[in-house]
Scaffold this motif. Sequence first.
Motif, short mmCIF file in Angstrom:
data_model
loop_
_atom_site.label_atom_id
_atom_site.label_comp_id
_atom_site.label_asym_id
_atom_site.label_seq_id
_atom_site.Cartn_x
_atom_site.Cartn_y
_atom_site.Cartn_z
N ARG A 426 -61.12 14.33 -21.88
CA ARG A 426 -62.47 14.92 -21.79
C ARG A 426 -63.41 13.96 -22.52
O ARG A 426 -63.30 13.75 -23.72
CB ARG A 426 -62.53 16.30 -22.46
CG ARG A 426 -61.59 17.33 -21.88
CD ARG A 426 -61.95 17.72 -20.44
NE ARG A 426 -61.09 18.79 -19.96
CZ ARG A 426 -59.87 18.61 -19.43
NH1 ARG A 426 -59.38 17.37 -19.35
NH2 ARG A 426 -59.17 19.64 -19.00
N GLY A 427 -64.34 13.39 -21.82
CA GLY A 427 -65.23 12.38 -22.38
C GLY A 427 -64.84 11.01 -21.85
O GLY A 427 -63.66 10.63 -21.88
N ALA A 430 -63.00 8.84 -24.42
CA ALA A 430 -62.08 9.48 -25.35
C ALA A 430 -60.78 8.69 -25.51
O ALA A 430 -60.07 8.83 -26.50
CB ALA A 430 -61.77 10.91 -24.89
#
Length: 582
Positions: A426-427, A430
Amino acid sequence: MRIKEWQKIALVVVLTLFVGVLFYTTLFRVTTEVSLDVKPGSFLQLNLSGEIPERVVENPIAEVIGGLPNISIQDIVLNIHKAKRDKNISGILLHLGPLGIGWGKLDEIRNALQSFHAAGKKIYTYLEMAGDAEYYLASVSDTITTIPTAIFMVNGLVSEPLFMKGTLQKLGIEADFVAHGKYKNAPDIFTRESMSDAQREVLNAILDEYYQRLVDTLSVSRGLSRTETQSILDKGLLNGREALAMGLVDTLMYFNELKTHLTGKDDSKRRILGFKQYRKVQPEGTDISTSDALAIVYGVGSIVIGGEKPYEYDNLITSEGMANSIRKAAENKRVKAIILRIDSPGGSGVASDVIWKEVVKAREKKPIIVSISDLAASGGYYISMAADTIVAHPGSIVGSIGVFAGKFAMGKFYNKIGMNTEKLQRGRNADFFLTSQPFTPEQRKILRHHIMTFYEDFLQKVAQGRHMSVEEVDKIAQGRIWSGKQGYQNGLVDVLGDFNTAVRIAKEMANLPVDKPVPLLIYPRIKSFWERLLLEGFQNFATQPVFPLSSLPEPLQNMVKAIPYFQTGEPLFLPPFIVDIN
Protein backbone atom coordinates in the motif's frame (compact mmCIF):
# COMPACT_ATOMS: atom_id res chain seq x y z
CA MET A 1 16.61 -31.31 29.54
CA ARG A 2 16.68 -31.18 33.33
CA ILE A 3 20.01 -30.70 35.10
CA LYS A 4 20.75 -33.44 37.58
CA GLU A 5 21.52 -32.58 41.18
CA TRP A 6 25.18 -33.56 40.95
CA GLN A 7 25.55 -31.42 37.82
CA LYS A 8 24.16 -28.42 39.67
CA ILE A 9 26.63 -28.98 42.50
CA ALA A 10 29.53 -29.36 40.06
CA LEU A 11 28.51 -26.16 38.27
CA VAL A 12 28.34 -24.21 41.54
CA VAL A 13 31.79 -25.55 42.56
CA VAL A 14 33.34 -24.60 39.20
CA LEU A 15 31.83 -21.10 39.24
CA THR A 16 32.89 -20.60 42.87
CA LEU A 17 36.46 -21.64 42.07
CA PHE A 18 36.52 -19.40 38.99
CA VAL A 19 35.22 -16.34 40.84
CA GLY A 20 37.63 -17.14 43.70
CA VAL A 21 40.59 -17.19 41.33
CA LEU A 22 39.47 -13.88 39.81
CA PHE A 23 39.06 -12.33 43.26
CA TYR A 24 42.46 -13.61 44.42
CA THR A 25 44.14 -12.42 41.22
CA THR A 26 42.63 -8.95 41.53
CA LEU A 27 43.36 -8.70 45.26
CA PHE A 28 46.95 -9.89 44.77
CA ARG A 29 47.47 -7.37 42.01
CA VAL A 30 46.11 -4.50 44.12
CA THR A 31 48.02 -5.41 47.30
CA THR A 32 51.32 -5.84 45.44
CA GLU A 33 51.12 -2.52 43.63
CA VAL A 34 53.56 -0.74 45.88
CA SER A 35 56.00 1.97 44.98
CA LEU A 36 58.85 0.51 42.91
CA ASP A 37 62.43 1.50 43.72
CA VAL A 38 64.06 2.24 40.37
CA LYS A 39 67.81 1.75 40.55
CA PRO A 40 70.11 4.25 38.82
CA GLY A 41 71.09 3.20 35.31
CA SER A 42 67.92 1.16 34.74
CA PHE A 43 66.34 0.47 31.36
CA LEU A 44 62.63 0.47 30.53
CA GLN A 45 61.73 -2.53 28.36
CA LEU A 46 58.88 -1.77 25.99
CA ASN A 47 57.39 -4.70 24.04
CA LEU A 48 55.14 -3.53 21.21
CA SER A 49 53.22 -5.73 18.78
CA GLY A 50 49.76 -6.17 17.30
CA GLU A 51 47.02 -3.60 17.67
CA ILE A 52 47.44 -0.76 20.15
CA PRO A 53 44.03 0.68 21.08
CA GLU A 54 43.23 4.19 22.22
CA ARG A 55 41.66 2.83 25.42
CA VAL A 56 41.61 -0.53 27.17
CA VAL A 57 38.95 -2.22 29.28
CA GLU A 58 40.15 -4.12 32.34
CA ASN A 59 39.56 -7.85 31.80
CA PRO A 60 41.02 -10.19 34.46
CA ILE A 61 39.45 -13.13 32.61
CA ALA A 62 41.92 -12.61 29.78
CA GLU A 63 44.80 -12.50 32.27
CA VAL A 64 43.63 -15.61 34.12
CA ILE A 65 43.39 -17.68 30.93
CA GLY A 66 46.77 -16.47 29.75
CA GLY A 67 45.95 -13.46 27.60
CA LEU A 68 48.28 -10.51 27.93
CA PRO A 69 46.71 -7.35 29.35
CA ASN A 70 46.36 -4.70 26.65
CA ILE A 71 48.09 -1.35 26.86
CA SER A 72 46.77 1.76 25.22
CA ILE A 73 48.56 4.30 23.06
CA GLN A 74 48.33 6.85 25.89
CA ASP A 75 49.78 4.34 28.39
CA ILE A 76 52.81 3.96 26.14
CA VAL A 77 53.32 7.67 25.51
CA LEU A 78 52.78 8.62 29.16
CA ASN A 79 55.36 6.11 30.41
CA ILE A 80 57.92 7.10 27.77
CA HIS A 81 57.63 10.72 28.90
CA LYS A 82 57.77 9.60 32.54
CA ALA A 83 60.97 7.66 31.80
CA LYS A 84 62.37 10.74 30.08
CA ARG A 85 62.06 12.71 33.35
CA ASP A 86 63.21 9.83 35.55
CA LYS A 87 66.87 10.37 36.45
CA ASN A 88 67.23 6.66 37.22
CA ILE A 89 66.20 5.56 33.71
CA SER A 90 69.14 5.72 31.32
CA GLY A 91 67.54 4.13 28.29
CA ILE A 92 64.72 2.21 26.64
CA LEU A 93 64.95 -1.36 25.34
CA LEU A 94 62.41 -1.58 22.53
CA HIS A 95 61.31 -5.09 21.52
CA LEU A 96 59.20 -4.82 18.36
CA GLY A 97 56.94 -7.46 16.84
CA PRO A 98 54.52 -7.14 13.91
CA LEU A 99 52.41 -4.02 14.44
CA GLY A 100 48.77 -3.54 13.47
CA ILE A 101 48.47 0.24 13.79
CA GLY A 102 48.20 3.15 11.40
CA TRP A 103 50.73 5.84 10.61
CA GLY A 104 49.13 8.29 13.02
CA LYS A 105 49.72 6.04 16.02
CA LEU A 106 53.20 5.22 14.72
CA ASP A 107 54.03 8.93 14.75
CA GLU A 108 52.50 9.32 18.24
CA ILE A 109 54.91 6.69 19.62
CA ARG A 110 57.87 7.80 17.51
CA ASN A 111 57.47 11.42 18.63
CA ALA A 112 57.55 10.30 22.27
CA LEU A 113 60.69 8.23 21.63
CA GLN A 114 62.33 11.18 19.86
CA SER A 115 61.59 13.38 22.86
CA PHE A 116 63.12 10.71 25.14
CA HIS A 117 66.21 10.57 22.91
CA ALA A 118 66.49 14.36 22.83
CA ALA A 119 66.87 14.28 26.63
CA GLY A 120 70.21 12.54 26.14
CA LYS A 121 68.95 9.01 26.79
CA LYS A 122 69.63 5.92 24.70
CA ILE A 123 67.21 3.71 22.76
CA TYR A 124 68.11 0.12 21.83
CA THR A 125 65.78 -1.82 19.53
CA TYR A 126 65.60 -5.56 18.94
CA LEU A 127 63.96 -6.93 15.78
CA GLU A 128 63.28 -10.46 14.58
CA MET A 129 60.79 -9.55 11.86
CA ALA A 130 60.26 -6.06 10.51
CA GLY A 131 58.16 -4.46 7.82
CA ASP A 132 58.03 -0.79 6.93
CA ALA A 133 55.98 0.23 10.00
CA GLU A 134 58.18 -1.61 12.49
CA TYR A 135 61.39 -0.32 10.96
CA TYR A 136 60.03 3.23 10.72
CA LEU A 137 59.52 3.11 14.49
CA ALA A 138 62.87 1.40 15.13
CA SER A 139 64.76 3.99 13.10
CA VAL A 140 64.60 6.45 16.01
CA SER A 141 67.02 4.19 17.95
CA ASP A 142 70.69 4.68 18.74
CA THR A 143 71.29 0.98 18.13
CA ILE A 144 69.22 -1.57 16.20
CA THR A 145 70.00 -5.24 16.80
CA THR A 146 68.73 -8.37 15.11
CA ILE A 147 69.60 -12.04 14.58
CA PRO A 148 71.09 -13.67 11.47
CA THR A 149 67.83 -15.38 10.49
CA ALA A 150 65.62 -12.31 10.97
CA ILE A 151 63.21 -11.33 8.21
CA PHE A 152 63.24 -7.74 6.92
CA MET A 153 60.44 -6.77 4.55
CA VAL A 154 61.34 -3.10 4.52
CA ASN A 155 60.43 -2.78 0.88
CA GLY A 156 58.17 0.20 0.31
CA LEU A 157 54.41 0.67 0.47
CA VAL A 158 51.54 -1.07 -1.28
CA SER A 159 47.77 -0.73 -1.24
CA GLU A 160 45.54 -3.47 -2.67
CA PRO A 161 41.80 -2.60 -2.66
CA LEU A 162 39.30 -5.43 -2.98
CA PHE A 163 36.43 -5.56 -5.51
CA MET A 164 33.57 -8.03 -5.11
CA LYS A 165 31.11 -7.18 -7.89
CA GLY A 166 31.90 -10.38 -9.80
CA THR A 167 31.55 -12.48 -6.65
CA LEU A 168 28.17 -10.93 -5.83
CA GLN A 169 26.98 -11.46 -9.42
CA LYS A 170 27.79 -15.17 -9.19
CA LEU A 171 25.67 -15.28 -6.04
CA GLY A 172 22.85 -13.30 -7.62
CA ILE A 173 23.29 -10.28 -5.34
CA GLU A 174 23.11 -6.76 -6.75
CA ALA A 175 24.69 -3.87 -4.82
CA ASP A 176 22.38 -0.93 -5.49
CA PHE A 177 23.92 2.24 -4.05
CA VAL A 178 23.76 5.97 -4.68
CA ALA A 179 26.73 8.16 -3.71
CA HIS A 180 27.62 11.80 -4.20
CA GLY A 181 31.10 13.08 -4.78
CA LYS A 182 33.68 12.24 -7.43
CA TYR A 183 35.76 10.38 -4.81
CA LYS A 184 32.93 9.01 -2.63
CA ASN A 185 33.34 5.49 -3.88
CA ALA A 186 32.79 3.57 -0.65
CA PRO A 187 30.35 1.22 -2.43
CA ASP A 188 32.95 0.48 -5.14
CA ILE A 189 34.04 -2.65 -3.30
CA PHE A 190 30.59 -4.05 -4.17
CA THR A 191 29.70 -2.21 -7.40
CA ARG A 192 32.94 -2.32 -9.43
CA GLU A 193 35.29 -4.97 -10.74
CA SER A 194 38.34 -2.69 -10.79
CA MET A 195 39.67 0.60 -9.45
CA SER A 196 38.11 3.84 -10.66
CA ASP A 197 40.30 6.68 -11.96
CA ALA A 198 39.29 8.78 -8.93
CA GLN A 199 40.28 6.08 -6.44
CA ARG A 200 43.57 5.53 -8.28
CA GLU A 201 44.30 9.27 -8.12
CA VAL A 202 43.71 9.47 -4.36
CA LEU A 203 45.67 6.32 -3.48
CA ASN A 204 48.61 7.38 -5.63
CA ALA A 205 48.69 10.78 -3.91
CA ILE A 206 48.63 9.14 -0.45
CA LEU A 207 51.25 6.54 -1.41
CA ASP A 208 53.56 9.19 -2.90
CA GLU A 209 53.48 11.25 0.29
CA TYR A 210 53.86 8.33 2.69
CA TYR A 211 56.68 6.83 0.63
CA GLN A 212 58.58 10.12 0.44
CA ARG A 213 58.27 10.57 4.21
CA LEU A 214 59.42 6.98 4.80
CA VAL A 215 62.47 7.42 2.58
CA ASP A 216 63.35 10.80 4.09
CA THR A 217 62.98 9.55 7.67
CA LEU A 218 65.06 6.41 7.14
CA SER A 219 67.74 8.33 5.23
CA VAL A 220 68.21 10.86 8.03
CA SER A 221 68.01 8.27 10.81
CA ARG A 222 70.51 5.84 9.25
CA GLY A 223 72.83 8.38 7.63
CA LEU A 224 72.03 7.24 4.09
CA SER A 225 71.35 9.15 0.90
CA ARG A 226 67.84 8.95 -0.55
CA THR A 227 69.22 6.94 -3.46
CA GLU A 228 70.82 4.43 -1.09
CA THR A 229 67.61 4.11 0.93
CA GLN A 230 65.48 3.55 -2.17
CA SER A 231 67.94 0.95 -3.42
CA ILE A 232 67.66 -0.94 -0.10
CA LEU A 233 63.85 -0.78 -0.21
CA ASP A 234 63.90 -2.19 -3.73
CA LYS A 235 65.72 -5.33 -2.53
CA GLY A 236 62.34 -6.57 -1.31
CA LEU A 237 63.42 -9.13 1.29
CA LEU A 238 66.51 -9.33 3.49
CA ASN A 239 67.74 -11.56 6.28
CA GLY A 240 69.55 -10.29 9.37
CA ARG A 241 73.06 -10.58 7.91
CA GLU A 242 72.00 -8.76 4.73
CA ALA A 243 70.29 -6.04 6.77
CA LEU A 244 73.56 -5.57 8.69
CA ALA A 245 75.57 -5.33 5.47
CA MET A 246 73.09 -2.80 4.05
CA GLY A 247 73.28 -0.58 7.14
CA LEU A 248 69.74 -1.18 8.36
CA VAL A 249 70.98 -2.61 11.67
CA ASP A 250 74.05 -2.06 13.80
CA THR A 251 74.85 -5.51 15.16
CA LEU A 252 73.74 -9.13 15.34
CA MET A 253 72.73 -10.13 18.84
CA TYR A 254 70.03 -12.32 20.38
CA PHE A 255 67.64 -10.69 22.81
CA ASN A 256 69.07 -12.16 26.01
CA GLU A 257 72.56 -11.25 24.82
CA LEU A 258 71.41 -7.68 24.31
CA LYS A 259 69.93 -7.57 27.83
CA THR A 260 73.19 -8.89 29.28
CA HIS A 261 75.13 -6.35 27.23
CA LEU A 262 73.03 -3.53 28.70
CA THR A 263 73.01 -4.65 32.32
CA GLY A 264 76.31 -6.50 32.60
CA LYS A 265 76.61 -9.94 34.17
CA ASP A 266 75.82 -8.53 37.59
CA ASP A 267 72.28 -7.14 37.50
CA SER A 268 72.30 -5.97 41.11
CA LYS A 269 72.90 -2.31 40.22
CA ARG A 270 71.31 -1.93 36.79
CA ARG A 271 67.89 -3.31 36.07
CA ILE A 272 65.65 -3.83 33.07
CA LEU A 273 62.12 -2.92 34.13
CA GLY A 274 59.07 -4.33 32.37
CA PHE A 275 56.33 -1.95 31.30
CA LYS A 276 53.87 -3.49 33.78
CA GLN A 277 56.33 -2.81 36.60
CA TYR A 278 57.25 0.70 35.54
CA ARG A 279 53.70 1.94 35.07
CA LYS A 280 53.34 1.68 38.90
CA VAL A 281 56.11 4.23 39.40
CA GLN A 282 54.89 7.67 40.42
CA PRO A 283 56.27 10.15 37.86
CA GLU A 284 58.52 12.92 39.10
CA GLY A 285 57.43 16.54 38.98
CA THR A 286 53.74 15.74 38.51
CA ASP A 287 52.35 17.09 41.76
CA ILE A 288 49.10 18.79 40.81
CA SER A 289 48.36 21.99 42.70
CA THR A 290 45.24 23.09 40.81
CA SER A 291 41.65 21.89 40.63
CA ASP A 292 41.35 23.20 37.06
CA ALA A 293 41.23 20.34 34.60
CA LEU A 294 41.10 19.37 30.93
CA ALA A 295 38.50 16.88 29.71
CA ILE A 296 39.38 14.12 27.25
CA VAL A 297 36.33 12.84 25.37
CA TYR A 298 37.07 9.74 23.32
CA GLY A 299 35.51 9.15 19.90
CA VAL A 300 36.84 5.75 18.83
CA GLY A 301 35.23 3.43 16.28
CA SER A 302 32.32 3.66 13.88
CA ILE A 303 29.52 6.15 14.56
CA VAL A 304 26.03 4.74 15.18
CA ILE A 305 22.70 5.73 16.67
CA GLY A 306 22.53 4.36 20.22
CA GLY A 307 22.91 4.75 23.97
CA GLU A 308 25.68 4.72 26.54
CA LYS A 309 26.68 1.07 26.92
CA PRO A 310 28.13 0.36 23.42
CA TYR A 311 30.03 3.67 23.62
CA GLU A 312 31.76 2.61 26.82
CA TYR A 313 32.77 -0.94 25.92
CA ASP A 314 32.38 -1.85 22.25
CA ASN A 315 34.63 0.62 20.41
CA LEU A 316 31.59 2.31 18.95
CA ILE A 317 30.72 6.00 19.00
CA THR A 318 27.03 6.25 19.81
CA SER A 319 25.06 9.44 19.30
CA GLU A 320 23.66 9.49 22.84
CA GLY A 321 26.86 8.24 24.47
CA MET A 322 29.32 10.74 23.00
CA ALA A 323 26.86 13.65 23.05
CA ASN A 324 26.22 13.05 26.76
CA SER A 325 29.96 12.89 27.50
CA ILE A 326 30.56 16.20 25.70
CA ARG A 327 27.64 17.76 27.57
CA LYS A 328 28.93 16.54 30.95
CA ALA A 329 32.40 17.92 30.21
CA ALA A 330 30.93 21.26 29.14
CA GLU A 331 28.86 21.50 32.32
CA ASN A 332 31.71 20.49 34.65
CA LYS A 333 33.00 23.71 36.23
CA ARG A 334 36.45 22.18 36.82
CA VAL A 335 36.90 21.59 33.08
CA LYS A 336 38.47 24.61 31.35
CA ALA A 337 38.89 23.06 27.88
CA ILE A 338 37.79 19.87 26.10
CA ILE A 339 39.96 17.64 23.92
CA LEU A 340 38.13 15.29 21.55
CA ARG A 341 40.40 12.32 20.81
CA ILE A 342 39.14 10.98 17.46
CA ASP A 343 39.95 7.71 15.72
CA SER A 344 36.95 6.99 13.51
CA PRO A 345 36.08 6.10 9.90
CA GLY A 346 32.62 7.64 10.34
CA GLY A 347 29.25 5.91 10.05
CA SER A 348 25.70 7.12 10.58
CA GLY A 349 24.96 10.57 9.18
CA VAL A 350 22.19 11.15 11.73
CA ALA A 351 24.36 10.12 14.70
CA SER A 352 27.23 12.28 13.41
CA ASP A 353 24.93 15.29 13.29
CA VAL A 354 23.70 14.75 16.86
CA ILE A 355 27.29 14.71 18.13
CA TRP A 356 28.27 17.71 15.96
CA LYS A 357 25.46 19.77 17.53
CA GLU A 358 26.71 18.97 21.02
CA VAL A 359 30.23 20.08 20.01
CA VAL A 360 28.83 23.40 18.75
CA LYS A 361 26.95 23.98 22.02
CA ALA A 362 29.98 23.04 24.15
CA ARG A 363 32.21 25.40 22.15
CA GLU A 364 30.03 28.30 23.33
CA LYS A 365 31.16 27.54 26.90
CA LYS A 366 34.82 26.53 26.58
CA PRO A 367 37.55 25.78 24.00
CA ILE A 368 37.28 22.54 22.00
CA ILE A 369 40.42 20.96 20.54
CA VAL A 370 40.43 17.83 18.38
CA SER A 371 43.35 15.39 18.48
CA ILE A 372 43.21 12.96 15.53
CA SER A 373 44.85 9.57 15.93
CA ASP A 374 44.96 7.39 12.79
CA LEU A 375 41.69 8.45 11.25
CA ALA A 376 38.98 11.13 11.22
CA ALA A 377 37.23 10.45 7.93
CA SER A 378 33.72 11.29 6.75
CA GLY A 379 31.56 11.08 9.90
CA GLY A 380 34.79 11.10 11.95
CA TYR A 381 35.60 14.48 10.40
CA TYR A 382 31.96 15.61 10.74
CA ILE A 383 32.13 15.36 14.56
CA SER A 384 35.51 17.16 14.52
CA MET A 385 34.89 20.09 12.20
CA ALA A 386 33.20 22.41 14.72
CA ALA A 387 36.21 22.47 17.06
CA ASP A 388 38.31 25.60 17.65
CA THR A 389 41.49 23.75 16.64
CA ILE A 390 42.08 20.44 14.84
CA VAL A 391 45.41 18.70 15.44
CA ALA A 392 46.50 15.74 13.27
CA HIS A 393 49.60 13.73 12.50
CA PRO A 394 51.08 14.12 9.01
CA GLY A 395 50.15 10.47 8.41
CA SER A 396 46.59 10.64 9.77
CA ILE A 397 43.68 10.27 7.33
CA VAL A 398 41.14 13.12 7.27
CA GLY A 399 38.34 14.46 5.09
CA SER A 400 36.13 12.18 3.00
CA ILE A 401 33.39 14.80 3.00
CA GLY A 402 30.64 12.94 1.17
CA VAL A 403 27.68 10.61 1.64
CA PHE A 404 26.14 7.44 0.22
CA ALA A 405 23.16 5.16 0.81
CA GLY A 406 21.73 2.03 -0.74
CA LYS A 407 20.92 -1.64 -0.30
CA PHE A 408 21.71 -5.12 -1.55
CA ALA A 409 19.06 -6.56 -3.90
CA MET A 410 18.85 -10.27 -3.04
CA GLY A 411 16.03 -11.44 -5.33
CA LYS A 412 18.19 -13.47 -7.74
CA PHE A 413 20.06 -14.98 -4.81
CA TYR A 414 16.77 -16.06 -3.26
CA ASN A 415 15.87 -17.78 -6.55
CA LYS A 416 19.24 -19.60 -6.62
CA ILE A 417 18.63 -21.14 -3.20
CA GLY A 418 14.97 -21.91 -3.82
CA MET A 419 13.55 -19.20 -1.59
CA ASN A 420 10.53 -17.14 -2.61
CA THR A 421 8.94 -13.91 -1.39
CA GLU A 422 5.56 -12.35 -2.19
CA LYS A 423 4.79 -8.65 -1.88
CA LEU A 424 1.57 -6.98 -0.72
CA GLN A 425 1.87 -3.20 -0.87
CA ARG A 426 0.00 0.00 0.00
CA GLY A 427 1.75 3.15 -1.18
CA ARG A 428 3.76 3.48 -4.40
CA ASN A 429 7.15 3.46 -2.61
CA ALA A 430 6.36 1.33 0.41
CA ASP A 431 8.79 -1.23 -1.05
CA PHE A 432 11.64 1.31 -1.10
CA PHE A 433 14.10 -0.77 0.92
CA LEU A 434 12.86 -4.29 0.26
CA THR A 435 15.88 -6.52 -0.25
CA SER A 436 14.14 -8.68 -2.86
CA GLN A 437 14.41 -6.03 -5.59
CA PRO A 438 16.61 -3.11 -6.75
CA PHE A 439 15.44 0.49 -6.62
CA THR A 440 13.02 1.70 -9.27
CA PRO A 441 14.12 4.77 -11.32
CA GLU A 442 11.79 6.93 -9.20
CA GLN A 443 13.26 5.55 -5.97
CA ARG A 444 16.82 6.19 -7.13
CA LYS A 445 15.84 9.80 -7.91
CA ILE A 446 14.31 10.20 -4.44
CA LEU A 447 17.36 8.63 -2.79
CA ARG A 448 19.74 10.87 -4.72
CA HIS A 449 17.81 13.95 -3.58
CA HIS A 450 17.95 12.61 -0.02
CA ILE A 451 21.72 12.18 0.04
CA MET A 452 22.27 15.50 -1.76
CA THR A 453 20.43 17.19 1.10
CA PHE A 454 22.84 15.54 3.54
CA TYR A 455 25.86 16.45 1.38
CA GLU A 456 24.88 20.12 1.07
CA ASP A 457 24.31 20.28 4.83
CA PHE A 458 27.75 18.68 5.35
CA LEU A 459 29.37 21.34 3.13
CA GLN A 460 27.60 24.17 4.95
CA LYS A 461 28.77 22.94 8.34
CA VAL A 462 32.37 22.41 7.20
CA ALA A 463 32.35 25.93 5.76
CA GLN A 464 30.98 27.29 9.04
CA GLY A 465 33.48 25.42 11.20
CA ARG A 466 36.55 25.97 9.02
CA HIS A 467 35.77 29.59 8.05
CA MET A 468 35.68 28.82 4.34
CA SER A 469 33.13 29.38 1.60
CA VAL A 470 30.91 26.48 0.50
CA GLU A 471 32.57 26.60 -2.92
CA GLU A 472 36.03 26.27 -1.36
CA VAL A 473 34.88 23.30 0.71
CA ASP A 474 33.27 21.60 -2.28
CA LYS A 475 36.60 21.67 -4.15
CA ILE A 476 38.33 19.66 -1.40
CA ALA A 477 35.27 17.57 -0.51
CA GLN A 478 33.65 15.26 -3.10
CA GLY A 479 34.34 12.35 -0.75
CA ARG A 480 38.13 12.62 -1.10
CA ILE A 481 40.42 11.47 1.71
CA TRP A 482 43.56 13.43 2.55
CA SER A 483 46.60 12.76 4.67
CA GLY A 484 46.99 14.92 7.75
CA LYS A 485 49.70 16.90 5.96
CA GLN A 486 47.51 17.44 2.91
CA GLY A 487 44.61 18.39 5.20
CA TYR A 488 46.84 20.97 6.85
CA GLN A 489 47.70 22.42 3.44
CA ASN A 490 44.08 22.68 2.29
CA GLY A 491 42.58 23.98 5.56
CA LEU A 492 40.94 20.87 7.02
CA VAL A 493 43.58 20.70 9.77
CA ASP A 494 45.00 23.58 11.84
CA VAL A 495 48.13 22.09 13.42
CA LEU A 496 50.36 19.10 12.69
CA GLY A 497 51.20 17.39 15.97
CA ASP A 498 50.26 14.71 18.47
CA PHE A 499 48.15 14.40 21.62
CA ASN A 500 50.66 16.40 23.67
CA THR A 501 50.37 19.19 21.09
CA ALA A 502 46.60 19.20 21.65
CA VAL A 503 47.09 19.33 25.44
CA ARG A 504 49.47 22.30 25.10
CA ILE A 505 47.00 24.17 22.87
CA ALA A 506 44.14 23.40 25.27
CA LYS A 507 46.13 24.84 28.18
CA GLU A 508 46.96 27.97 26.20
CA MET A 509 43.34 28.53 25.15
CA ALA A 510 42.13 27.94 28.72
CA ASN A 511 44.78 30.30 30.16
CA LEU A 512 46.37 27.49 32.18
CA PRO A 513 50.14 27.31 32.78
CA VAL A 514 51.63 25.33 29.90
CA ASP A 515 54.57 24.04 31.96
CA LYS A 516 52.51 22.71 34.88
CA PRO A 517 50.51 19.46 34.98
CA VAL A 518 46.74 19.58 35.22
CA PRO A 519 44.25 16.77 35.86
CA LEU A 520 42.83 15.03 32.80
CA LEU A 521 39.21 13.98 33.29
CA ILE A 522 38.36 11.08 30.99
CA TYR A 523 34.96 10.65 29.32
CA PRO A 524 33.35 8.18 29.30
CA ARG A 525 34.69 6.64 32.48
CA ILE A 526 35.16 2.93 31.88
CA LYS A 527 33.75 0.91 34.76
CA SER A 528 36.06 -1.53 36.47
CA PHE A 529 35.71 -5.25 35.93
CA TRP A 530 33.97 -5.71 39.30
CA GLU A 531 31.56 -2.82 38.66
CA ARG A 532 30.54 -4.37 35.35
CA LEU A 533 30.24 -7.81 36.94
CA LEU A 534 27.95 -6.52 39.68
CA LEU A 535 25.87 -4.24 37.44
CA GLU A 536 25.48 -6.53 34.44
CA GLY A 537 25.74 -9.96 36.01
CA PHE A 538 28.30 -12.66 35.38
CA GLN A 539 26.36 -14.27 32.55
CA ASN A 540 26.16 -11.16 30.37
CA PHE A 541 29.80 -10.33 30.94
CA ALA A 542 31.09 -13.85 30.44
CA THR A 543 29.30 -14.26 27.12
CA GLN A 544 31.22 -11.36 25.59
CA PRO A 545 34.22 -12.62 23.60
CA VAL A 546 37.58 -11.83 25.18
CA PHE A 547 39.16 -10.93 21.83
CA PRO A 548 36.23 -10.06 19.47
CA LEU A 549 36.88 -9.97 15.72
CA SER A 550 40.62 -10.00 16.43
CA SER A 551 41.43 -11.69 13.14
CA LEU A 552 40.20 -8.67 11.14
CA PRO A 553 42.09 -5.40 10.50
CA GLU A 554 41.09 -2.76 13.07
CA PRO A 555 39.19 -0.45 10.63
CA LEU A 556 37.18 -3.42 9.36
CA GLN A 557 36.52 -4.61 12.93
CA ASN A 558 34.98 -1.23 13.74
CA MET A 559 32.75 -1.30 10.66
CA VAL A 560 31.59 -4.88 11.28
CA LYS A 561 30.68 -4.00 14.88
CA ALA A 562 28.61 -1.08 13.61
CA ILE A 563 26.54 -2.99 11.01
CA PRO A 564 23.76 -4.09 13.42
CA TYR A 565 23.29 -0.46 14.47
CA PHE A 566 22.86 1.03 10.99
CA GLN A 567 19.24 1.77 10.11
CA THR A 568 17.49 0.88 6.85
CA GLY A 569 17.88 3.69 4.34
CA GLU A 570 20.22 5.66 6.60
CA PRO A 571 22.73 7.93 4.81
CA LEU A 572 26.26 6.92 5.76
CA PHE A 573 29.33 9.09 6.18
CA LEU A 574 32.09 6.52 5.59
CA PRO A 575 35.44 6.77 3.77
CA PRO A 576 35.54 5.67 0.12
CA PHE A 577 37.61 2.59 1.01
CA ILE A 578 39.49 1.13 3.94
CA VAL A 579 42.93 2.70 3.69
CA ASP A 580 45.35 -0.15 4.24
CA ILE A 581 48.89 0.82 3.24
CA ASN A 582 51.62 -1.64 4.19
